[in-house]
Motif scaffolding. Structure first.
Motif, PDB file in Angstrom:
ATOM      1  N   SER A  55     -90.450 -50.844  56.500  1.00 50.46           N
ATOM      2  CA  SER A  55     -90.426 -50.034  55.278  1.00 50.46           C
ATOM      3  C   SER A  55     -91.880 -49.886  54.808  1.00 50.46           C
ATOM      4  O   SER A  55     -92.803 -50.293  55.519  1.00 50.46           O
ATOM      5  CB  SER A  55     -89.550 -50.685  54.198  1.00 50.46           C
ATOM      6  OG  SER A  55     -89.971 -52.004  53.918  1.00 50.46           O
ATOM      7  N   GLN A  56     -92.081 -49.277  53.629  1.00 51.27           N
ATOM      8  CA  GLN A  56     -93.428 -49.114  53.095  1.00 51.27           C
ATOM      9  C   GLN A  56     -93.542 -49.743  51.718  1.00 51.27           C
ATOM     10  O   GLN A  56     -92.600 -49.707  50.917  1.00 51.27           O
ATOM     11  CB  GLN A  56     -93.814 -47.631  53.019  1.00 51.27           C
ATOM     12  CG  GLN A  56     -94.208 -47.046  54.367  1.00 51.27           C
ATOM     13  CD  GLN A  56     -94.722 -45.622  54.249  1.00 51.27           C
ATOM     14  OE1 GLN A  56     -93.929 -44.690  54.145  1.00 51.27           O
ATOM     15  NE2 GLN A  56     -96.039 -45.454  54.258  1.00 51.27           N
ATOM     16  N   LEU A  57     -94.723 -50.322  51.457  1.00 50.39           N
ATOM     17  CA  LEU A  57     -95.034 -50.880  50.147  1.00 50.39           C
ATOM     18  C   LEU A  57     -95.569 -49.766  49.242  1.00 50.39           C
ATOM     19  O   LEU A  57     -95.895 -48.664  49.710  1.00 50.39           O
ATOM     20  CB  LEU A  57     -96.052 -52.009  50.300  1.00 50.39           C
ATOM     21  CG  LEU A  57     -95.565 -53.220  51.108  1.00 50.39           C
ATOM     22  CD1 LEU A  57     -96.685 -54.240  51.259  1.00 50.39           C
ATOM     23  CD2 LEU A  57     -94.333 -53.862  50.468  1.00 50.39           C
ATOM     24  N   PRO A  58     -95.684 -50.018  47.933  1.00 48.75           N
ATOM     25  CA  PRO A  58     -96.086 -48.953  47.005  1.00 48.75           C
ATOM     26  C   PRO A  58     -97.423 -48.292  47.313  1.00 48.75           C
ATOM     27  O   PRO A  58     -97.647 -47.138  46.945  1.00 48.75           O
ATOM     28  CB  PRO A  58     -96.124 -49.675  45.651  1.00 48.75           C
ATOM     29  CG  PRO A  58     -95.128 -50.774  45.788  1.00 48.75           C
ATOM     30  CD  PRO A  58     -95.242 -51.232  47.205  1.00 48.75           C
ATOM     31  N   ASN A  59     -98.341 -48.995  47.979  1.00 54.30           N
ATOM     32  CA  ASN A  59     -99.639 -48.392  48.295  1.00 54.30           C
ATOM     33  C   ASN A  59     -99.666 -47.744  49.676  1.00 54.30           C
ATOM     34  O   ASN A  59    -100.736 -47.371  50.167  1.00 54.30           O
ATOM     35  CB  ASN A  59    -100.755 -49.428  48.180  1.00 54.30           C
ATOM     36  CG  ASN A  59    -100.643 -50.526  49.226  1.00 54.30           C
ATOM     37  OD1 ASN A  59     -99.612 -50.662  49.900  1.00 54.30           O
ATOM     38  ND2 ASN A  59    -101.692 -51.336  49.360  1.00 54.30           N
ATOM     39  N   GLY A  60     -98.517 -47.602  50.315  1.00 53.78           N
ATOM     40  CA  GLY A  60     -98.441 -46.941  51.608  1.00 53.78           C
ATOM     41  C   GLY A  60     -98.508 -47.853  52.813  1.00 53.78           C
ATOM     42  O   GLY A  60     -98.290 -47.406  53.942  1.00 53.78           O
ATOM     43  N   LEU A  61     -98.836 -49.127  52.611  1.00 57.52           N
ATOM     44  CA  LEU A  61     -98.847 -50.069  53.730  1.00 57.52           C
ATOM     45  C   LEU A  61     -97.461 -50.144  54.362  1.00 57.52           C
ATOM     46  O   LEU A  61     -96.449 -50.230  53.663  1.00 57.52           O
ATOM     47  CB  LEU A  61     -99.245 -51.466  53.250  1.00 57.52           C
ATOM     48  CG  LEU A  61    -100.715 -51.867  53.305  1.00 57.52           C
ATOM     49  CD1 LEU A  61    -100.880 -53.267  52.738  1.00 57.52           C
ATOM     50  CD2 LEU A  61    -101.256 -51.808  54.722  1.00 57.52           C
ATOM     51  N   TYR A  62     -97.436 -50.141  55.688  1.00 57.76           N
ATOM     52  CA  TYR A  62     -96.181 -50.373  56.387  1.00 57.76           C
ATOM     53  C   TYR A  62     -95.962 -51.885  56.493  1.00 57.76           C
ATOM     54  O   TYR A  62     -96.908 -52.647  56.740  1.00 57.76           O
ATOM     55  CB  TYR A  62     -96.212 -49.758  57.785  1.00 57.76           C
ATOM     56  CG  TYR A  62     -96.282 -48.253  57.756  1.00 57.76           C
ATOM     57  CD1 TYR A  62     -95.122 -47.485  57.734  1.00 57.76           C
ATOM     58  CD2 TYR A  62     -97.515 -47.597  57.734  1.00 57.76           C
ATOM     59  CE1 TYR A  62     -95.188 -46.095  57.690  1.00 57.76           C
ATOM     60  CE2 TYR A  62     -97.589 -46.211  57.690  1.00 57.76           C
ATOM     61  CZ  TYR A  62     -96.424 -45.476  57.665  1.00 57.76           C
ATOM     62  OH  TYR A  62     -96.496 -44.101  57.609  1.00 57.76           O
TER      63      TYR A  62
ATOM     64  N   GLY B 237     -90.456 -63.879  58.615  1.00 52.00           N
ATOM     65  CA  GLY B 237     -91.832 -63.450  58.765  1.00 52.00           C
ATOM     66  C   GLY B 237     -92.030 -61.995  58.366  1.00 52.00           C
ATOM     67  O   GLY B 237     -91.074 -61.225  58.267  1.00 52.00           O
ATOM     68  N   TYR B 238     -93.282 -61.630  58.117  1.00 52.23           N
ATOM     69  CA  TYR B 238     -93.596 -60.215  57.912  1.00 52.23           C
ATOM     70  C   TYR B 238     -94.973 -59.920  58.493  1.00 52.23           C
ATOM     71  O   TYR B 238     -95.823 -60.807  58.653  1.00 52.23           O
ATOM     72  CB  TYR B 238     -93.530 -59.820  56.434  1.00 52.23           C
ATOM     73  CG  TYR B 238     -94.694 -60.298  55.587  1.00 52.23           C
ATOM     74  CD1 TYR B 238     -95.870 -59.539  55.487  1.00 52.23           C
ATOM     75  CD2 TYR B 238     -94.628 -61.495  54.877  1.00 52.23           C
ATOM     76  CE1 TYR B 238     -96.935 -59.971  54.725  1.00 52.23           C
ATOM     77  CE2 TYR B 238     -95.688 -61.935  54.103  1.00 52.23           C
ATOM     78  CZ  TYR B 238     -96.844 -61.173  54.033  1.00 52.23           C
ATOM     79  OH  TYR B 238     -97.912 -61.603  53.280  1.00 52.23           O
ATOM     80  N   THR B 239     -95.194 -58.652  58.833  1.00 51.88           N
ATOM     81  CA  THR B 239     -96.477 -58.169  59.335  1.00 51.88           C
ATOM     82  C   THR B 239     -96.776 -56.832  58.680  1.00 51.88           C
ATOM     83  O   THR B 239     -95.863 -56.110  58.267  1.00 51.88           O
ATOM     84  CB  THR B 239     -96.444 -58.040  60.869  1.00 51.88           C
ATOM     85  OG1 THR B 239     -97.670 -57.447  61.331  1.00 51.88           O
ATOM     86  CG2 THR B 239     -95.292 -57.161  61.338  1.00 51.88           C
TER      87      THR B 239
ATOM     88  N   ASN C 197    -100.822 -50.346  64.620  1.00 50.33           N
ATOM     89  CA  ASN C 197    -101.540 -51.620  64.771  1.00 50.33           C
ATOM     90  C   ASN C 197    -101.050 -52.590  63.696  1.00 50.33           C
ATOM     91  O   ASN C 197    -101.154 -52.295  62.507  1.00 50.33           O
ATOM     92  CB  ASN C 197    -103.048 -51.388  64.652  1.00 50.33           C
ATOM     93  CG  ASN C 197    -103.555 -50.433  65.711  1.00 50.33           C
ATOM     94  OD1 ASN C 197    -103.663 -50.790  66.872  1.00 50.33           O
ATOM     95  ND2 ASN C 197    -103.850 -49.196  65.319  1.00 50.33           N
ATOM     96  N   TRP C 198    -100.559 -53.757  64.136  1.00 50.22           N
ATOM     97  CA  TRP C 198     -99.879 -54.673  63.227  1.00 50.22           C
ATOM     98  C   TRP C 198    -100.637 -55.988  63.091  1.00 50.22           C
ATOM     99  O   TRP C 198    -101.199 -56.511  64.045  1.00 50.22           O
ATOM    100  CB  TRP C 198     -98.449 -54.919  63.712  1.00 50.22           C
ATOM    101  CG  TRP C 198     -97.622 -53.678  63.578  1.00 50.22           C
ATOM    102  CD1 TRP C 198     -97.479 -52.663  64.480  1.00 50.22           C
ATOM    103  CD2 TRP C 198     -96.861 -53.287  62.422  1.00 50.22           C
ATOM    104  NE1 TRP C 198     -96.671 -51.669  63.981  1.00 50.22           N
ATOM    105  CE2 TRP C 198     -96.269 -52.023  62.722  1.00 50.22           C
ATOM    106  CE3 TRP C 198     -96.595 -53.875  61.185  1.00 50.22           C
ATOM    107  CZ2 TRP C 198     -95.450 -51.348  61.822  1.00 50.22           C
ATOM    108  CZ3 TRP C 198     -95.786 -53.205  60.279  1.00 50.22           C
ATOM    109  CH2 TRP C 198     -95.220 -51.959  60.596  1.00 50.22           C
ATOM    110  N   SER C 199    -100.643 -56.530  61.851  1.00 44.13           N
ATOM    111  CA  SER C 199    -101.425 -57.714  61.514  1.00 44.13           C
ATOM    112  C   SER C 199    -100.733 -59.001  61.966  1.00 44.13           C
ATOM    113  O   SER C 199     -99.545 -59.021  62.293  1.00 44.13           O
ATOM    114  CB  SER C 199    -101.629 -57.788  60.004  1.00 44.13           C
ATOM    115  OG  SER C 199    -100.399 -58.104  59.357  1.00 44.13           O
ATOM    116  N   GLU C 200    -101.506 -60.080  61.932  1.00 41.83           N
ATOM    117  CA  GLU C 200    -100.926 -61.407  62.163  1.00 41.83           C
ATOM    118  C   GLU C 200     -99.847 -61.679  61.124  1.00 41.83           C
ATOM    119  O   GLU C 200     -99.971 -61.321  59.956  1.00 41.83           O
ATOM    120  CB  GLU C 200    -102.013 -62.474  62.079  1.00 41.83           C
ATOM    121  CG  GLU C 200    -101.497 -63.877  62.321  1.00 41.83           C
ATOM    122  CD  GLU C 200    -102.583 -64.935  62.293  1.00 41.83           C
ATOM    123  OE1 GLU C 200    -102.264 -66.110  62.501  1.00 41.83           O
ATOM    124  OE2 GLU C 200    -103.764 -64.573  62.058  1.00 41.83           O
TER     125      GLU C 200
END
Length: 553
Positions: A447-454, A474-476, A483-486
């Motif tokens: 999904s997306q957060l309010p600032n557009g981050l996936y 967990g979440y990333t 490209n997905w974060s740790e």
């Protein structure tokens, strides 16, 4: 007879001493102290405590007598190489300082002979992820400001201070070597960084459990699926581990159903219908052969609304199931279906199958393993669509097909111009995404957060069945959806009663307003066959969200 009585008396005496020792070392009297050295923080000895700055290492096991002691967080790098400032503590009373010594003879770690006149108190007293087992020593210090182990090189732990009058005896807590946790991980609200999500509450017991209305005919409970919210109603599509009465519990994983449940509060649920029912028929060959029933088990139903066609689509997983070869769930295929009722309220179906969108084939890679394709979740980025697909029980090479599989649960991306497909493996699926976690990512939902981050929320892997994984949701994060974060992990048991042994799959991250989100999840109580469903609430920190956006490259 007299000799037997003497031996029995000696046994009782020794047993009494053992109980006395246990009582002494679980009734420790801590003393207060302050840290004089600048930039040294303290922490409380507890599960998940973050023990070194500049690192991800956390406590995952400790002797009970250490619980609640005030410890000092040392900088990992400078203590390993000997460049650290001397640690100075100010003791309010004459004290015994508890020092944790890692059981490793390399120069990276402080050695017992560097402690001087110290007393070994607890063997194998602490487990820290990714680090050797820890023996705990007591070192005497006078009242006032004292320098702790000056000029000594090597990593160690400061685990608390006790009243010097405490009489300590040696015990063995039998905590595991932390190197069995091969990949240390970041736990929200315990690491150096501020958490993106704070757990703010939830239910202290399952919201769907054995015997509740709607669970009739479900022998093994729930695992996976998705929850969405439409207006004021939650809609859940879980995998129901139906099984059969009188048949061994393993069959719960084979004869499965996809159910449709609704709720007004994510606590009280009503079963509405069955969307799909698996056949439960075992394979007759060991390879991926059309002679086998390829819909023997059905899992991981993901409803997605297509605004362009004004219909709900469902994506789900169908397995061949072999009775003897691990993993029994083999050669997954992803099906797409459509609701026959148009509009947002058509989520309950009925649904019709539109065909297979991903399956084992010429584009498959060995890392997808015997179980792949093992899940699928599509999401939109601009005018393109991406989908997380997964593999498990990888082959080292195709020479290992079909029976010789390894361990690992991985994800990669597929891409398409539409939700209907065709879908192709991004970069031909040559490598899975290992930036999130190098060994275990299962059932991500985007999904997306309010600032557009996936954001993708996922099953972080069990602490059990021989695995030492985070055992948390967990979440990333991603800036571009590719490209997905740790991963970070959310310890929900800090705010709700832990009724589970093994945390499994989150089904949603639903915004409720005021930066609060609902997570519905499945988990396992190992004492029971039935796997229940739980619910927890978390709150988003917008300041941290903006910082994470800046940090992502």
């Amino acid at each position: 007879m007299r000799k037997i009585k003497s031996i029995f008396s000696l046994f009782l005496f020794v047993l009494g001493v053992q109980f006395s020792i246990f009582a002494q070392n679980t009734s420790l009297k801590p003393v207060s102290y302050t840290v004089v050295t600048k930039k040294r923080q303290t922490y409380t000895v507890q599960q998940y405590a973050h023990v070194f700055s500049e690192s991800k290492h956390n406590i995952v096991g400790f002797a009970p007598e250490l619980k609640g002691l005030k410890a000092v967080r040392l900088p990992l790098g400078s203590y390993k190489n000997g460049s650290h400032d001397a640690l100075k503590l100010n003791f309010s009373h004459p004290s015994k300082l508890l020092i944790g010594v890692f059981k490793d003879t390399s120069a990276d770690y402080l050695q017992p002979n560097q402690l001087g006149n110290a007393q070994l108190v607890i063997q194998n007293g602490v487990t820290v992820t990714g680090l050797p087992a820890v023996d705990v020593y007591a070192l005497d210090f006078k009242k006032g400001i004292q320098t702790i182990l000056p000029n000594q090189k090597g990593l160690f732990m400061v685990l608390g201070a006790l009243n010097n009058a405490n009489s300590l005896v040696q015990t063995d807590a039998k905590m595991l070597d932390g190197r069995e946790w091969k990949f240390p991980y970041i736990i929200e609200d315990f690491s150096d960084e501020k958490p993106l999500f704070k757990v703010i509450g939830g239910q202290d017991a399952p919201v769907i459990d054995e015997g509740m209305s709607g669970t009739e005919g479900i022998q093994g409970g729930f695992e996976g699926g998705r929850v969405v919210k439409i207006k004021d109603t939650y809609h859940m599509f879980p995998t129901e581990r139906a099984g059969e009465k009188g048949v061994d519990y393993y069959y719960d994983r084979v004869k499965t159903k996809i159910g449709h449940w609704t709720s007004k509060d994510a606590i009280h649920w009503k079963r509405e219908s069955t969307i799909y029912q698996a056949s439960g028929v075992y394979a007759i060959t060991e390879d991926d052969n059309p002679m086998n029933d390829r819909r023997a088990a059905i899992w991981s139903y993901m409803p997605v609304f297509n605004e362009k066609t004004n219909k709900w689509y469902g994506y789900y997983l169908a397995y061949t199931v072999h009775k003897e070869i691990e993993p029994n769930h083999s050669f997954g295929r992803i099906w797409r279906c459509e609701s026959t009722v148009e509009g947002i309220d058509g989520i309950g179906g009925p649904y019709k199958d539109m065909g297979i969108i991903m399956e084992p084939g010429l584009d498959s890679q060995p890392w997808e393993g015997r179980q792949g394709v093992a899940s699928f979740f599509p999401y939109q980025v601009g005018d393109k669509f991406f989908g997380f697909y997964s593999g498990a029980y990888p082959f080292e090479s195709w020479a290992d097909y079909p029976k010789k599989s390894g361990k690992g649960w991985f994800v990669a991306l597929a891409e398409s111009k539409s939700l209907e497909g065709p879908w192709s493996r991004l970069n031909k699926g040559l490598e899975p995404i290992k930036t999130i976690h190098p060994q275990f990512v299962e059932n991500p939902i985007v999904s997306q957060l309010p600032n557009g981050l996936y954001i993708a929320i996922f099953d972080g892997g069990p602490e059990g069945w021989g695995h030492h994984l985070p055992n948390m949701i967990g979440y990333t994060l991603s800036k571009d959806g590719v490209n997905w974060s740790e991963a970070r992990y959310i310890p929900i048991e800090t705010k709700v009663k832990k009724w589970w042994d093994i945390m499994r799959t989150p089904l949603c991250l639903i915004p409720e307003g005021n930066d609060e989100y609902t997570i519905v999840y499945n988990a396992i109580d190992l004492k029971r066959r039935f796997h229940p469903t739980g619910m927890v609430k978390v709150k988003l920190d917008r300041e941290v969200m903006e910082q994470r956006l800046k940090d992502l490259k």
